[in-house]
Scaffold this active site. Sequence first.
Site, PDB file in Angstrom:
ATOM      1  N   TYR A 276       0.853  -1.208   0.000  1.00 34.85           N
ATOM      2  CA  TYR A 276       0.000   0.000   0.000  1.00 34.85           C
ATOM      3  C   TYR A 276       0.885   1.254   0.000  1.00 34.85           C
ATOM      4  O   TYR A 276       0.486   2.314  -0.495  1.00 34.85           O
ATOM      5  CB  TYR A 276      -0.942  -0.030   1.208  1.00 34.85           C
ATOM      6  CG  TYR A 276      -2.159   0.851   1.044  1.00 34.85           C
ATOM      7  CD1 TYR A 276      -3.036   0.682  -0.021  1.00 34.85           C
ATOM      8  CD2 TYR A 276      -2.435   1.863   1.961  1.00 34.85           C
ATOM      9  CE1 TYR A 276      -4.153   1.489  -0.163  1.00 34.85           C
ATOM     10  CE2 TYR A 276      -3.553   2.674   1.828  1.00 34.85           C
ATOM     11  CZ  TYR A 276      -4.409   2.481   0.764  1.00 34.85           C
ATOM     12  OH  TYR A 276      -5.506   3.291   0.627  1.00 34.85           O
TER      13      TYR A 276
ATOM     14  N   LYS B 161      -2.939   8.624   2.782  1.00 33.48           N
ATOM     15  CA  LYS B 161      -4.152   8.502   3.611  1.00 33.48           C
ATOM     16  C   LYS B 161      -3.921   9.098   5.001  1.00 33.48           C
ATOM     17  O   LYS B 161      -4.830   9.695   5.580  1.00 33.48           O
ATOM     18  CB  LYS B 161      -4.596   7.033   3.729  1.00 33.48           C
ATOM     19  CG  LYS B 161      -5.146   6.446   2.452  1.00 33.48           C
ATOM     20  CD  LYS B 161      -6.339   7.230   1.899  1.00 33.48           C
ATOM     21  CE  LYS B 161      -7.010   6.543   0.749  1.00 33.48           C
ATOM     22  NZ  LYS B 161      -7.910   7.430  -0.014  1.00 33.48           N
TER      23      LYS B 161
ATOM     24  N   ARG C 298     -13.481  -4.348  -4.302  1.00 36.76           N
ATOM     25  CA  ARG C 298     -12.973  -4.411  -5.678  1.00 36.76           C
ATOM     26  C   ARG C 298     -13.419  -3.198  -6.477  1.00 36.76           C
ATOM     27  O   ARG C 298     -14.611  -3.065  -6.772  1.00 36.76           O
ATOM     28  CB  ARG C 298     -13.517  -5.643  -6.392  1.00 36.76           C
ATOM     29  CG  ARG C 298     -12.672  -6.851  -6.259  1.00 36.76           C
ATOM     30  CD  ARG C 298     -13.215  -7.982  -7.096  1.00 36.76           C
ATOM     31  NE  ARG C 298     -12.894  -9.253  -6.480  1.00 36.76           N
ATOM     32  CZ  ARG C 298     -11.666  -9.791  -6.487  1.00 36.76           C
ATOM     33  NH1 ARG C 298     -10.674  -9.203  -7.119  1.00 36.76           N
ATOM     34  NH2 ARG C 298     -11.443 -10.938  -5.871  1.00 36.76           N
ATOM     35  N   THR C 299     -12.501  -2.320  -6.804  1.00 39.29           N
ATOM     36  CA  THR C 299     -12.797  -1.143  -7.634  1.00 39.29           C
ATOM     37  C   THR C 299     -11.610  -0.916  -8.574  1.00 39.29           C
ATOM     38  O   THR C 299     -10.577  -1.585  -8.442  1.00 39.29           O
ATOM     39  CB  THR C 299     -12.967   0.134  -6.781  1.00 39.29           C
ATOM     40  OG1 THR C 299     -11.730   0.385  -6.108  1.00 39.29           O
ATOM     41  CG2 THR C 299     -14.091   0.022  -5.767  1.00 39.29           C
TER      42      THR C 299
END
Length: 256
Positions: free
Chosen positions: A156, A163, A193-194
Amino acid sequence: MQLLEGKKILILGIANHRSIAWGIAQACINAGAQIAVTYQSERLKVNVEKVTKDLEGVTLLPCDVSKDEELEALFSHLKETWGHLDGLVHSIAFANRDDLKGGFTDTSRDGFALANDISAYSLVTLAKHARPLMQERGGSIICMSYLGGERVFKNYNMMGVAKAALEMSAKYLAADLGPHQIRVNIVSPGPIRTLAAAGVSGFASILDHVSETAPLRRNISQEEVGKVGVFLLSDLSSGVTAETIHVDAGFHAIGM
Ligand code: NAD
């Protein structure tokens, strides 16, 4: 009376029918809101037109958050047509693919700046533009974060740092805008899921891990984020600001 009846809400971040922003948009409409949605580019405009085609009275406007002139045009349009704004949904993030895998030490200066600009600074400039349209009646701003901004998740990387910047920006904005009764809150969904999620290397293994270990033993949906969005945009949450709500089946509470 519906929870968002009479409220005017701007939603940024729909790319297609899988987008979290689309889940929030549908929930807002079902709760009686009038919405305006943006698209990042002409390419994505086609998708946004497609998902919103059956909805009445939805305004579609261009906005690439890296372009000041598009931000200016967006808010002057809302000022002219709506006069005020009750809610703003920030559901936007971007980092170079190379910065979402491998060693974090290899993050480039440009990649670091780009991810922070699109994913975190955009909230600050959007809030600045929204303030004059919200300050007479109060308003609610929400943004989407992820647990990777609080803890380390493999791959990430740069998005986790962005973030963390987004979450602290939301809290400083909450302090700044609170005297105008403008609330700023953070939603932290679990993995879904995108399009954006597909850019994170090994994303499927995160989905599996959450469904095996989260208290609810499953993943969450766009609809579930949408419901929390409605809560934060509505008067039900009138005393809530600078807060983070995890919509992750409880995964954030689990140690070992
Ligand atoms: P998505 O790809 O559907 O949405 C990301 C959106 O960001 C797209 O609509 C894209 O057009 C927009 N965007 C990127 N750069 C932009 C720019 N310069 N100007 C304007 N818009 C820009 O993916 P999503 O998963 O729905 O992501 C929405 C938000 O939710 C992001 O902040 C993401 O980090 C966050 N989030 C996603 C997950 C997940 O697992 N999918 C989990 C937690 C948080």
